[in-house]
Each structure stands twice: as C-alpha cells, then as structure tokens.
Motif scaffolding. Structure first.
Motif, mmCIF file in Angstrom:
data_model
loop_
_atom_site.group_PDB
_atom_site.id
_atom_site.type_symbol
_atom_site.label_atom_id
_atom_site.label_comp_id
_atom_site.label_asym_id
_atom_site.label_seq_id
_atom_site.Cartn_x
_atom_site.Cartn_y
_atom_site.Cartn_z
ATOM 1 N N ILE A 313 0.820 -1.353 0.320
ATOM 2 C CA ILE A 313 -0.180 0.174 0.091
ATOM 3 C C ILE A 313 0.697 1.313 -0.005
ATOM 4 O O ILE A 313 0.714 2.176 -0.792
ATOM 5 C CB ILE A 313 -0.942 0.038 1.191
ATOM 6 C CG1 ILE A 313 -2.050 -1.183 1.196
ATOM 7 C CG2 ILE A 313 -1.794 1.203 1.123
ATOM 8 C CD1 ILE A 313 -2.474 -1.785 2.454
ATOM 9 N N PRO A 314 1.935 1.346 0.851
ATOM 10 C CA PRO A 314 2.698 2.681 0.857
ATOM 11 C C PRO A 314 3.208 2.911 -0.587
ATOM 12 O O PRO A 314 3.335 3.972 -0.898
ATOM 13 C CB PRO A 314 3.909 2.495 1.767
ATOM 14 C CG PRO A 314 3.519 1.104 2.307
ATOM 15 C CD PRO A 314 2.451 0.467 1.678
ATOM 16 N N GLY A 315 3.541 1.802 -1.303
ATOM 17 C CA GLY A 315 4.295 2.157 -2.358
ATOM 18 C C GLY A 315 3.287 2.429 -3.689
ATOM 19 O O GLY A 315 3.736 3.161 -4.346
ATOM 20 N N ILE A 316 2.002 2.150 -3.424
ATOM 21 C CA ILE A 316 0.910 2.869 -4.196
ATOM 22 C C ILE A 316 0.999 4.036 -4.180
ATOM 23 O O ILE A 316 0.615 5.085 -5.139
ATOM 24 C CB ILE A 316 -0.439 1.961 -4.129
ATOM 25 C CG1 ILE A 316 -0.447 0.511 -4.509
ATOM 26 C CG2 ILE A 316 -1.602 2.601 -4.814
ATOM 27 C CD1 ILE A 316 -1.370 -0.438 -4.237
ATOM 28 N N ARG A 431 16.696 -5.144 1.452
ATOM 29 C CA ARG A 431 15.477 -4.390 1.836
ATOM 30 C C ARG A 431 15.440 -3.359 0.762
ATOM 31 O O ARG A 431 14.161 -3.036 0.373
ATOM 32 C CB ARG A 431 15.623 -3.731 3.194
ATOM 33 C CG ARG A 431 15.315 -4.694 4.298
ATOM 34 C CD ARG A 431 15.206 -3.714 5.662
ATOM 35 N NE ARG A 431 14.918 -4.848 6.655
ATOM 36 C CZ ARG A 431 15.970 -5.646 7.288
ATOM 37 N NH1 ARG A 431 17.283 -5.669 6.764
ATOM 38 N NH2 ARG A 431 15.581 -6.380 8.164
ATOM 39 N N ALA A 432 16.367 -2.632 0.560
ATOM 40 C CA ALA A 432 16.323 -1.408 -0.357
ATOM 41 C C ALA A 432 15.891 -1.931 -1.734
ATOM 42 O O ALA A 432 14.885 -1.380 -2.496
ATOM 43 C CB ALA A 432 17.687 -0.791 -0.648
ATOM 44 N N LEU A 433 16.613 -3.056 -2.152
ATOM 45 C CA LEU A 433 16.106 -3.630 -3.600
ATOM 46 C C LEU A 433 14.651 -4.118 -3.538
ATOM 47 O O LEU A 433 13.885 -3.667 -4.328
ATOM 48 C CB LEU A 433 16.690 -4.850 -3.746
ATOM 49 C CG LEU A 433 16.373 -5.781 -5.108
ATOM 50 C CD1 LEU A 433 16.516 -5.064 -6.193
ATOM 51 C CD2 LEU A 433 16.963 -7.119 -4.852
ATOM 52 N N TYR A 434 13.987 -4.646 -2.560
ATOM 53 C CA TYR A 434 12.612 -5.101 -2.486
ATOM 54 C C TYR A 434 11.636 -3.949 -2.517
ATOM 55 O O TYR A 434 10.681 -3.811 -3.342
ATOM 56 C CB TYR A 434 12.377 -5.875 -1.153
ATOM 57 C CG TYR A 434 13.118 -7.038 -1.035
ATOM 58 C CD1 TYR A 434 13.784 -7.716 -2.263
ATOM 59 C CD2 TYR A 434 13.241 -7.939 0.236
ATOM 60 C CE1 TYR A 434 14.216 -9.079 -2.039
ATOM 61 C CE2 TYR A 434 14.097 -9.172 0.115
ATOM 62 C CZ TYR A 434 14.295 -9.493 -0.773
ATOM 63 O OH TYR A 434 15.099 -10.844 -0.421
ATOM 64 N N VAL A 435 12.146 -2.766 -1.908
ATOM 65 C CA VAL A 435 11.159 -1.699 -2.043
ATOM 66 C C VAL A 435 11.383 -0.852 -3.296
ATOM 67 O O VAL A 435 10.249 -0.747 -3.586
ATOM 68 C CB VAL A 435 11.388 -0.595 -0.778
ATOM 69 C CG1 VAL A 435 10.600 0.756 -0.537
ATOM 70 C CG2 VAL A 435 11.364 -1.297 0.758
ATOM 71 N N ALA A 436 12.495 -0.723 -3.754
ATOM 72 C CA ALA A 436 12.738 -0.027 -4.891
ATOM 73 C C ALA A 436 12.106 -0.783 -6.020
ATOM 74 O O ALA A 436 11.483 -0.115 -6.965
ATOM 75 C CB ALA A 436 14.494 0.087 -5.167
ATOM 76 N N ALA A 437 12.366 -2.007 -6.099
ATOM 77 C CA ALA A 437 11.524 -2.860 -7.003
ATOM 78 C C ALA A 437 10.023 -2.871 -7.016
ATOM 79 O O ALA A 437 9.234 -2.517 -8.062
ATOM 80 C CB ALA A 437 11.925 -4.376 -7.050
ATOM 81 N N THR A 438 9.587 -2.758 -5.820
ATOM 82 C CA THR A 438 7.980 -2.648 -5.650
ATOM 83 C C THR A 438 7.540 -1.425 -6.411
ATOM 84 O O THR A 438 6.578 -1.252 -6.951
ATOM 85 C CB THR A 438 7.923 -2.812 -4.216
ATOM 86 O OG1 THR A 438 8.356 -3.820 -3.611
ATOM 87 C CG2 THR A 438 6.161 -2.798 -3.951
ATOM 88 N N ILE A 439 8.339 -0.428 -5.944
ATOM 89 C CA ILE A 439 7.837 1.100 -6.511
ATOM 90 C C ILE A 439 8.006 1.017 -7.830
ATOM 91 O O ILE A 439 6.957 1.785 -8.667
ATOM 92 C CB ILE A 439 8.536 2.188 -5.663
ATOM 93 C CG1 ILE A 439 8.768 2.117 -4.427
ATOM 94 C CG2 ILE A 439 8.130 3.585 -6.503
ATOM 95 C CD1 ILE A 439 7.496 2.968 -3.659
#
Lengths: 585, 106
Positions: A313-316, A431-439
C-alpha cells in the motif's frame, strides 16, 4: 478530421498512422495487425505454459504457506524458515518445463561477453569447461561462507527464540545474522551460476528466429498489400543490426554503464544512416510503427494490476500519487515556462522522466503520435541520467545514513530504467532492492493508464480544432487502435492472474506466458523498432529537436521535482503512516 | 534536340565529376563507419573500464553488477531477475508479515 489527414511524407515521421475507420482496417492497418500478431503470441504463451504446472505445485505452495503462517506468528522478524519457504516458492516456474527451455534457447538474444565478441554467439565445450573451472574456487569459498553464515544465523535465531523473542537485543542480533546469511547466500548463488556455463552455438537459432519473424511480420505486410519479398530482404539487414545492438548491450562495460539495447540499436542505426547511408533495399523493412505497436500489445500483458495491490500500500501512494503529479506538472512547466516547441516532445520527455524511462517513452510517444526523433531524444536523456543516478544515489544514501527502506523507495520512484533500479537497490541491501523494485513495478503498471489517457487527450484536445468539441465517433476514428490491444491485453492478463492467485499466477503466468513468451518477443520487437528509428534518422534533424537545450532543461527540472516529492511522500508513507509495514520488510 | 559536341563533352565532364564526388562520399562514409565502430569497441573494451577505475563512486557499483550479473541496462521489470525475487518477497511479506514489530532495525 482535416488535421488528421496529414501528407504521406509527414506520416512517415510519426509513431502512428492516420485514423480512418472502415471494416477493411481490420486487415489493412498496422494498428490492427499489431493487435492480431501480439495476441497470437499471447494466446500461444497461455496455451503452452498454463497447462504445464510443475509437479506437485499446489502441494508445495500449501507446505510453504503453512510454514510462512507458522513462522510469521512465531517470531517478530523473518526467520530462516520463513525465507526458505519463500525460496521454495520462487523455484516453481512453468518456464522450467522442457518446452520452456526450448523456447528460451531458440529465441535467446546473444550471450553476455567481456573481451571477446564471439562469446556472444559461440562457446566450445573446452572454453565452457575452462570458464567453469576458473570460477570454481570463488564458488567454493562463497559456498563455505554461506554455510558458516547459515550456522551463525541459526544460532542467533535459536538464542532469540529461547528468550521468547522478547529480548530486543537478541532479536536485532538474529535479524542481522539472517541478513548476513541472505547476502552470503546471494553471493554463493551468483558464484554458482558462473560455474555452470554450457557450450552453445547461437547462430543457427538466430537464423531460425529471423526466418520466423520474417514470416510473422511478413504475412501482415503481404495482406496490407505490400511486397513480401522486399520486406524479407530488408528485414535480414534490420535484424542483423538488432543482433549487433544486443551484442553490445550484453557486454560487461555496457551493463555497468546501464547502456541498453535500445540505445545501441539507435546508435548503430544512426551510424549507418549517417555514414554509408541506409541501403534502399532495406527501407521496406524499416518499419518503426509496425514493430513498436506489436511490442506494445505484448507489453500490455506484462502490466498486471492485481499484482500491485499485493505488493504494498505505501508503494501505491508513492508511485500513483507522486508520478502523475510530476508528469502533469512537468508537462505544464514545459509548455508555459520552458516553452518546448513540440507538445509531443514535451509529453514524451515528461513521461520518460516521471514514469519509467524507455518503456513509458515508447508507449506515450506512440499514443500521441510523437516523431521518431522525439522518442530518440527522450531515450538519450533517460540513458544519461539513469547512468548517473544509478551510481550517485546509492552512494548518497549510504553517505547520509538514510534508512534503506526510504532510500529504496526514493530510488525506485526516481531512477528511470528498471535494470538500473535493480542494480542500485541491490547494491544497497535486499531491503532497499525489495522496496525499490516494488515502487518501480507499480510505476510500470501506470504505463497503460498513461498511454490510454494521453491517446484520449491527444485525439480529443491537442489534435482537435481549438474551441470545437470533438464528437465521440471522431475520437474513435482518430484513436490509435493498438492502444486498445495494449489495454485489453493488460486487463485480460490481470484478470487471469487475479483468478489464479499470486502463487500460481507467479508460476504459470509471470514465470510462464509472460517471461517465457511475451517478454522475449517484445524485447526483440522493440530492438527492431529502435534499429529502424536509427536507420531512418538524420543527425541534423535530431539536432533541431534539441535546440536551446530545452528538452534537457525540462528533464532536469522535472527530475528535481520528482526527487523532492518522491522522498517526501516515501518518508510520510513508510515512516509516518505505515511504519508497521516498513518494520516487516 | 541532340546535344552538340561541346555540350556532350561538358556533360561527360559533369557526369565524371558527379561520379567522382559520389565515390569520394562513399569512401568518406565508409571511413566514418569504420572509425565509429572502432570507437565503440574502444569504449567497451578499454576507455569504459579505465574511466570507471578513476571514478570512485562508480567502481563498487560496477563491481557489484558484474559479480551478481545484474541486467542493469534493461528497461522493464519482467526483464530483470531481481524484480522477480523482490516481487515474491514483497507479496509474502504482505500476506505473512511477522506478527510483532522487529526490534532494533530501522
């Protein structure tokens, strides 16, 4: 309508054709052929992969999900068993079926290489063995380190468990130890890949693929009333340059600098057309629109709406609020302040910068009839800034001690090219990869929406006579029909993915029909399109579009706004509104 | 009207000059093509790696990309293996998020 009926010469310059509606359009226009050809491949992908579920797929999912449920309620952090259950799910891929491997081999682009370009096409058994032997000591060392890290992580986790997971210091120690193990395991896995080189000879496959594509595109070409033999003859040349582009993109330095096949295809095409000139017998196959539109229909299938809801949700909020704001603001800024002479150039650069680089530029340029030089310029700008940001952003994030979740969100929302996001994110941490990739994935999904809205806006407003209301029928006549194919493919595949659920959707659709079919051909079609752009472009014409450096000013200002807004929104969403999600990542 | 002798000679001269110019253009074009290709190879094999060695920020990222064989120059998420890993991890993080707040981690 009058404005839409441009001269043949002018139409050759734009990324889409004229819009008139007749029944015969269904077999006489590129837009429809792009849809038929694209859907033919997509249906083939579904037929091949969906019935080929790996043995015991559901039982494996059930087992992994039971472990995940138990572990997530047992510990306040991701345990070793949690990660192992996720890894077990990742291994289940429909593309691992024999037919998937055959398709991969047959359609493979040239292999990666470092110093010898021939490695892109051929490797003998002796060379493969020598390569494997040379990589073995590094793998042995990495494997031993991963085993040690795992033992240490197990110990730390056991200590935390013995304290009932209520000792913050022990929990933190276990999380760090598990992170170290994940890092070591990743290194060992990369090192293992380098020990499993197999001999190959890509040349017969490339010749076969070329013949297949000649027939594939040639049928439509013939039905549209054009010469099949001339197309086939010219296609051999275009395909050869596309192969060269892939060869250059596969070189180690090109990867490090983030210079992809699109940039190489344009460059090689430009060099040929501006030195010895594009041979006349090739021009019949220099068909930017035909290739790009077919590729875009395939791209539609890769845009899965359901996936984004599942991944955060935050990524959205970060991607779907900031990105449209930046896109619209940059476009208005370009019109009112920078005064970019061409609206199509303005929107193409704005979408390229705010959404996700080359893919967004292709979709937007096609939707608004941008000229090929405008698309080239957008791709060039994206390339330069992607290379810089891929290097500078992780270094800056490390230097200022920014939390990796925030840094990942920032990079995912601002670095244009997807590959560069993966490199910069992974370089920081998992962690950075997972969030960056999600966004970035959520941004990728926006391409469909933006292409559709831009197409509607252009036919209803920009191309319309000022002050006149364009009737719906007129909008339909003018609307680039391949965009409908793009949207329908996206909706259809999203529905299929949703019905399958995320586990089966990943195995059968994502790692089947999409990565085993759509992605492969879409890559080739875009490469052919960019080669065609280069072969049909004159340096002097290109220079005119860059006059006064306005596209550069637009890009820099837009990207600056993007950097500020994305960082602000990421902080608000990940640290103020959804801190519990951030803690769980 | 058929060309006179002088006119014909003049036309022959013009044709010859045009032909020479075309040959010259072709030769220059060919040289430019070869030079361009050589420059690209030079960048990929020598200048690029050497340049990277002199940029302190570049070296660690470049090394990481090579070590992990990341497709850093791809354009869409389905082309990059790391995105597939990230997607599976994030979906499972959302559906099976550890129950309590992780202690000691940002």
């Amino acid at each position: 309508m009058a404005e839409n009926q441009k001269s043949a010469t002018e139409n050759e310059q734009v990324v889409m054709d004229r819009g008139t509606s007749r029944l015969s359009d269904l077999w006489k226009k590129e837009d429809y052929w792009a849809i038929w050809l694209g859907f033919l491949l997509l249906v083939m992908g579904l037929i091949i992969y969906v019935p080929r579920a790996p043995d015991g797929m559901q039982a494996n999912f059930d087992k992994a999900n039971a472990t995940l449920a138990a572990e997530s309620s047992r510990a306040p952090f991701k345990t070793i068993a949690w990660y192992q259950a996720v890894d077990a799910k990742k291994k289940l891929k429909a593309t691992n079926a024999p037919v998937g491997k055959w398709i991969k081999n047959f359609t493979n682009k040239p292999h990666g290489w470092k110093t010898n370009p021939l490695d892109a096409f051929y490797m003998s058994k002796a060379n493969a063995d020598a390569k494997n032997a040379a990589a073995m000591p590094k793998y042995d060392a990495a494997k031993a380190k991963a085993a040690d890290s795992l033992a240490f992580a197990k110990e730390a986790e056991a200590a935390a468990a013995a304290a009932g997971f209520s000792d913050a210091a022990l929990n933190a120690k276990a999380v760090d130890a598990i992170d170290d193990w994940r890092g070591a395991q990743k290194k060992a896995s990369s090192a293992k890949k380098k020990t499993s080189a197999k001999p190959y000879n890509q040349i017969p496959h490339l010749i076969g693929l070329m013949i297949l594509m000649i027939v594939f595109f040639g049928i439509g070409w013939k039905v549209m009333g054009k010469s099949f033999p001339k197309f086939a003859k010219g296609f051999v040349f275009v395909f050869f340059i596309a192969i060269l582009a892939y060869v250059a993109a596969g070189q180690a330095t090109a990867k490090q600098y983030g210079i992809g096949y699109a940039a190489w295809a344009i460059l090689f095409g430009l060099i040929i057309s501006n030195t010895v000139g594009t041979p006349k017998w090739v021009t019949e196959a220099v068909q930017v629109e035909y290739y790009i539109k077919t590729g875009l229909v395939l791209l539609g299938a890769e845009i899965l709406f359901g996936k984004i809801i599942a991944i955060g949700i935050p990524g959205i909020f970060v991607a779907w609020v900031v990105t449209p704001i930046v896109l619209v603001t940059t476009y208005i800024f370009g019109q009112k302040i920078v005064k970019v002479p061409s609206k199509t150039l303005n929107i193409t650069v704005s979408a390229d910068m705010s959404v996700c680089g080359v893919s967004a530029a292709i979709a937007t340029a096609s939707a608004c009839r941008a000229k090929k030089e405008e698309l080239t310029l957008a791709v060039g700008l994206s390339l330069v800034f992607t290379s810089i940001m891929m290097i500078v952003m992780p270094a800056f994030i490390k230097a200022v001690g920014m939390p990796h979740v925030l840094g990942g969100a920032w990079m995912g929302g601002t670095i244009d090219a997807t590959g560069a996001v993966a490199a910069a994110g992974a370089f920081l941490s998992d962690r950075a990869l997972y969030v960056a990739a999600t966004i970035k994935m959520i941004q990728n999904v926006l391409i469909g929406v933006i292409a559709f809205l831009v197409a509607v806006y252009w036919v209803a407003k920009v191309d319309a006579t000022p002050g006149q209301r364009v009737p719906l029928s007129e909008i339909w006549h003018r609307f680039p029909k391949f965009v409908l194919g793009f949207i329908v493919a996206s909706i259809l595949f999203s529905i299929i993915y949703q019905n399958m659920g995320s586990d089966a959707g990943y195995t059968l659709l994502d790692q089947g029909a999409i990565r085993g079919m759509s992605r492969i051909f879409r890559g080739w079609f875009f490469c052919l399109a960019f080669t065609s752009i280069g072969l049909a472009t004159n340096f002097r014409e290109l220079k005119e579009y860059f006059s006064g450096g306005k596209p550069l000013i637009l890009y820099v200002c837009g990207q600056s706004l993007n950097l500020i807004l994305t960082l602000t929104m990421a902080y608000i969403m990940f640290y103020l509104v959804f801190p519990e999600i951030t803690a769980g990542i | 009207m058929p060309p006179t002798g002088n006119c014909s000679a003049m036309m022959d001269g013009v044709t010859a000059a045009t032909g020479e110019r075309k040959i010259g253009q072709k030769r220059n074009g060919l040289i430019a093509l070869v030079v361009s290709c050589a420059m690209i190879l030079l960048f990929l094999l020598y200048v690029g790696p050497k340049l990277g060695e002199h940029i302190p920020l570049f070296q660690p990222v470049a090394q990481y990309i090579e070590e992990h064989d990341i497709e850093a120059n791809m354009y869409f998420y389905t082309e990059v293996e790391e995105f597939s890993d990230a997607q599976v991890n994030m979906i499972n993080t959302m559906t099976h998020r550890p129950g309590r707040k992780t202690a000691g981690k940002p």
